[in-house]
Scaffold this motif. Structure first.
Motif: not given
Length: 299
Positions: A26-27, A30, A33-34, A43, A167, A172-173
């Motif tokens: 997950t992190e 994300d 993505r950021r 994503t 998402v 956001k994931v």
């Protein structure tokens, strides 16, 4: 779920007839993505690829590393993922702003973004003179099926791959993860049938992760309690770019290119594909690199 730290578990099941991996990413996804500003469909595509990369990296040893290149004919272009045996993963996608309407199942249309024609290339640096290279045609573009096909054809290891990225409405994931189950010699037909039944009744990975299920729990859904965990590995985004590396790249361009850069622009900005980190060089810095390029011996 209290602990959001990404990690991977590896183990065996059914008296060593299955080799299993499961991961929460997950992190990691994300962070991708950021850094790249990906829209939800992009994503999901880079996230699934990075999740597969994390597990494939865990199959390596020591300083070994691999690169995944997904090159389909869809609007997203190429996806590139680097991973290693230490749980470090990085990646980028050519066109992060790709966003498509949901597919017929109401899910993110990863296959539409990746394309259904093209190839997936796996390059492994195993510390030998030449890297290992495997290549398969894209069979679905959904990626889990494509990596399943890769293991069966390029590595002659019948496998099942599950990959998921969920998402929210803002992109956001919410969660990401997956599993790889590999069938080893000695497995019986009835055991294969049992595994197929478990796969057929497995809830969506995103639903399980949303309920707080762990990578260990994902594997127990598939193989039951006859599971032996052999190790865990923290998974994290990690890029190895640096100011010094970029300096070496600029020096390697040669005197002529550097002179042109100094005369025409008087400065340079280099952006890392993998992490979007920017490295700026002013005229005095470029002149210093030019002097180093002049001193560099001809190979």
């Amino acid at each position: 779920m209290e602990d959001t730290k990404d990690y991977l578990v590896r183990g065996t099941a059914w008296d060593g007839k299955l080799r299993v991996f499961a991961v929460q990413t997950t992190e990691l996804v994300d962070e991708l993505r950021r850094r790249h500003g990906t829209l939800p469909t992009a994503t999901a595509a880079i996230g699934r690829s990075a999740t597969a990369g994390a597990m494939m990296g865990a199959m390596l040893k020591g300083e070994e590393k691999l690169t995944i290149q997904v090159k389909g004919d869809g609007p997203i272009g190429s996806i590139v993922i680097d991973a290693n045996a230490k749980g470090e993963v990085r990646g980028y996608v050519d066109h992060p702003q790709v966003q498509l309407a949901s597919n017929a199942q109401g899910k993110l249309d990863v296959a539409g973004a990746v394309g259904r024609t093209g190839h997936i290339h796996i390059i492994k640096d195993l510390g030998l003179k030449d890297p290992y290279r495997g290549s398969i045609p894209i069979v679905s573009g959904e990626l889990a099926e494509d990596f399943t096909y890769y293991f069966a054809t390029s590595e002659q290891t019948p496998s099942v791959v599950g990959l998921s990225v969920l998402v929210d409405e803002y992109g956001k994931v919410l969660n990401a993860g997956g599993f790889i189950v590999q069938l080893l010699p000695g497995i019986a037909d009835e055991e294969i049938a049992k595994l197929e039944q478990a796969l057929g009744t497995l809830p969506p990975i995103s639903s399980l992760l949303d309920q707080g299920e762990t990578p260990e729990g994902l594997l127990r859904w598939l193989v039951g309690d006859d599971l032996q965990i052999l190790g865990t590995l923290d998974i994290a985004f990690q890029c190895n770019c640096s100011h010094a590396r970029v300096e070496r790249t600029l020096i390697s361009m040669g005197e002529q290119e550097l002179v042109q850069l100094i005369e025409e622009d008087g400065q340079a900005e280099v952006v890392c594909h993998f992490c979007n980190e920017k490295y700026a060089f002013d005229r005095p810095q470029l002149e210093k690199l030019l002097n180093q390029a002049k001193l560099k011996p001809i190979q």
